[in-house]
Design an enzyme around this catalytic site. Structure first.
Site, short mmCIF file in Angstrom:
data_model
loop_
_atom_site.label_atom_id
_atom_site.label_comp_id
_atom_site.label_asym_id
_atom_site.label_seq_id
_atom_site.Cartn_x
_atom_site.Cartn_y
_atom_site.Cartn_z
N SER A 127 1.03 -1.41 0.01
CA SER A 127 0.03 0.25 0.27
C SER A 127 0.79 1.10 0.00
O SER A 127 0.60 2.18 -0.56
CB SER A 127 -0.64 -0.25 1.21
OG SER A 127 -1.62 -0.90 1.24
N HIS A 148 -2.78 -3.67 -6.61
CA HIS A 148 -3.50 -2.89 -4.70
C HIS A 148 -4.45 -3.80 -5.00
O HIS A 148 -5.49 -2.88 -5.51
CB HIS A 148 -2.91 -1.68 -4.35
CG HIS A 148 -3.03 -1.19 -3.19
ND1 HIS A 148 -3.71 -0.19 -3.23
CD2 HIS A 148 -2.79 -1.67 -1.96
CE1 HIS A 148 -3.64 0.37 -1.80
NE2 HIS A 148 -3.25 -0.78 -1.11
N GLU A 160 -5.82 -1.66 -7.55
CA GLU A 160 -5.50 -0.44 -8.67
C GLU A 160 -3.95 -1.19 -8.72
O GLU A 160 -3.39 -1.12 -8.27
CB GLU A 160 -5.24 0.56 -7.42
CG GLU A 160 -6.21 1.23 -6.82
CD GLU A 160 -6.31 2.36 -6.12
OE1 GLU A 160 -6.26 3.61 -5.19
OE2 GLU A 160 -4.90 2.35 -5.73
N ASN A 199 -6.93 5.80 -1.88
CA ASN A 199 -6.63 6.02 0.11
C ASN A 199 -6.02 7.09 0.10
O ASN A 199 -6.18 7.87 1.10
CB ASN A 199 -5.97 5.32 0.08
CG ASN A 199 -6.27 3.75 0.77
OD1 ASN A 199 -6.62 3.15 0.87
ND2 ASN A 199 -4.66 2.81 0.77
#
Ligand code: NAD
Length: 296
Positions: A127, A148, A160, A199
């Site tokens: 991440s 991700h 992602e 995020n």
């Protein structure tokens, strides 16, 4: 490597993310007949993932989501290994999900990229560490990228695909097609950036929610209600923070601030205060809200 050539998938790391990514690949990729290996260097992690997988499949059958025959097919396509290097030899697609430690990941990519095929796709589920940090130790880094997944990886659809300056367009296409074939909804991120897209957006919303609270504009409950009832979020930012842990929010922002020096990345003083008091959210029985039934 073309998507049609992908048959053997290896997931490195059998922890929270690795085991779910592997199960998702075997289960939702069963039409493709993907053979999935999950490898971990710690025998207890391998054993725990194996037991979890058996329980998970039994639960799916019990709930009527899979027939016994389908569950048996998934189980037959999912193997567990304690030998990381061996598990990489025959792989067409490797997804790394080991602990978030750059040194460990660098050693792993160096080792694995030497023993696997020269065009095996190499993806890290990290991440926070972009694949550029692994490119100089990886043989043929044009096949390297971040892929991700979100937690829990069996449930959350987004993946992602993060292109590094070293990643080829072909490798990105294979990763995107792979995500689709395993029931996920991929997006392409064209340039590496800390936090990627989802995020970052979540961090911006959380930051604004904390600012509104700090300034006394509205209460925790009302800010959550605004997001849930006005914006259609399944969960307001404070409720979400309680679920993921206020300590996680604090550490991510502290590290991002240390890297960027941007005042906007600084942890909220209200979050710092709660972390100091040990009010970390659901897991401690109290965060922004209280959870009388939570285990202390
Ligand atoms: N947990 C999340 O919410 C989440 C979400 C998205 C991405 N990620 C990323 O996924 C990765 C894994 O996170 P996690 O939460 O599953 O961690 P975890 O601690 O649950 O699992 C990590 C696993 O790595 C294994 N491991 C350690 N060193 C190893 C090595 N050298 N070779 C093979 N295996 C090794 C450990 O035994 C453990 O089973 C991290 O990079 C993290 O950034 C986590």
């Amino acid at each position: 490597m073309k998507i049609e050539d992908v048959k053997n998938v290896t997931v490195l790391g059998a922890g929270a993310m690795g085991r779910q990514i592997a199960m998702n690949t075997a289960m939702n990729g069963r039409k493709e007949g993907y053979k999935v290996t999950v490898a971990d260097s710690f025998p207890q992690a391998v054993e725990s993932a194996k037991a979890w997988a058996a329980d998970y499949l039994a639960g799916r059958v019990k709930k009527g989501r899979l027939t016994q025959e389908e569950a048996d097919q998934v189980a037959a396509n999912l193997t567990f290994s304690g030998d990381v290097e061996k598990s990489a030899e025959n792989a067409d697609f490797i997804i790394e999900a080991v602990i978030e430690d750059l040194k460990v990941k660098r050693e792993l990519f160096e080792k694995v990229s030497k023993v696997c095929k020269p065009d095996t796709i190499l993806a890290t589920n990290s991440s926070n560490l972009v694949s550029s940090k692994l490119a100089d130790v990886t043989v043929n880094p044009e096949r390297l990228m971040n892929l991700h997944y979100f937690n829990p990886a069996l449930v959350m659809q987004l993946v992602e695909v993060v292109r590094g300056p070293h990643t080829s367009a072909e490798a990105v296409e294979v990763a995107k097609a792979f995500a689709e074939k395993t029931g996920k909804c991929p997006i392409i991120i064209n340039k590496e950036i800390a936090g990627f897209v989802a995020n970052r957006i979540n961090a911006a919303v959380t930051r604004e929610a904390c600012l509104l609270l700090e300034k006394g504009i509205a209460s925790v409950e009302d800010i959550d209600t605004a997001c849930e009832k006005g914006l259609g979020y399944p969960m307001g930012p404070f409720r979400l923070m309680d679920m993921t842990g206020l300590d996680v929010n604090y550490y991510v922002r502290r590290d991002r601030y240390a890297e960027s020096g941007d005042e906007n990345d600084k942890p909220s003083p209200l979050v710092i205060e709660k972390v100091k008091k040990g009010e970390l959210g659901r897991k401690t029985g109290k965060g922004w809200y209280t959870y009388p039934d939570a285990k202390k």
